[in-house]
Design a protein around this motif. Structure first.
Motif: not given
Length: 205
Positions: A19-30
């Motif tokens: 709720e308070k913290d934030r994403v700084i990197e995201m990755a996804a593979v389909r």
């Protein structure tokens, strides 16, 4: 798992509170019909990150200045996920960040089915169950742990190995949580959640 579409995803974050913290990197593979068909990875312009997070991930505040705006990143990720089955290691963490981030940036949540490789790991193996530990158990090469894309590929290979060992079908939408910490604050309404304990290898006498 043939004939199914999966999206394996992972977040690196500024902290542990979705709720308070934030994403700084995201990755996804389909993955479609067992084959990797695309990948998406970006730094996200959130921060600042404390030195401990930089120590764990290697991500610096200077790098984040060149990241994608949070709203743009999650709108892209939202479309990327589509109606695929989600896969993550410690999915309770990543699913909660996905929910709160989508609500903040896209005014919606998600209703995708999911697999949590951590829940399966705790059922089948002795402690420890970190992604690096589980990859070692199955002979999976995982370089650069705690960078999102590397962890995504490791998680997919782990799910495949587990499925070869024994089909994972019964684990869809199931989330085990450590009983001493209590249930997660947020999980999908359709998730089957249950308390679990670590199993430890018997000591030799």
């Amino acid at each position: 798992m043939q004939g199914l579409n999966f999206t394996i995803f992972d977040f690196e974050t500024t902290g542990l509170d979705p709720e308070k913290d934030r994403v700084i990197e995201m990755a996804a593979v389909r993955v479609c019909d067992g084959h990797i068909v695309s990948e998406f990875s970006t730094l996200v312009k959130n921060g600042p990150v404390i030195p401990k997070i930089t120590e764990i991930t290697g991500i610096t505040n200077e790098e984040l200045e060149h990241g994608m705006p949070e709203r743009t990143a999650f709108q892209i990720l939202n479309r990327y996920l589509g109606d695929s089955i989600l896969v993550a290691h410690n999915a309770a963490f990543d699913l909660a960040f996905l929910h709160h981030s989508l609500m903040r940036n896209a005014d919606r949540t998600f209703d995708n089915s999911f697999y949590d490789t951590l829940t399966i790991s705790r059922d089948r193996h002795y402690y420890p169950h970190k992604l690096t530990d589980m990859c070692d158990r199955y002979g999976i090469k995982l370089e650069g742990a705690h960078r999102a894309l590397n962890d995504v590929y490791g998680c997919w290979d782990l799910l495949k190995k587990m499925h070869e060992e024994e089909p994972v079908d019964k684990w869809m939408n199931k989330l085990g949580y450590m009983s001493k910490y209590g249930a997660p604050k947020w999980t999908p309404e359709y998730a089957v959640i249950f308390p679990t304990e670590n199993k430890y290898e018997p000591r030799s006498v």
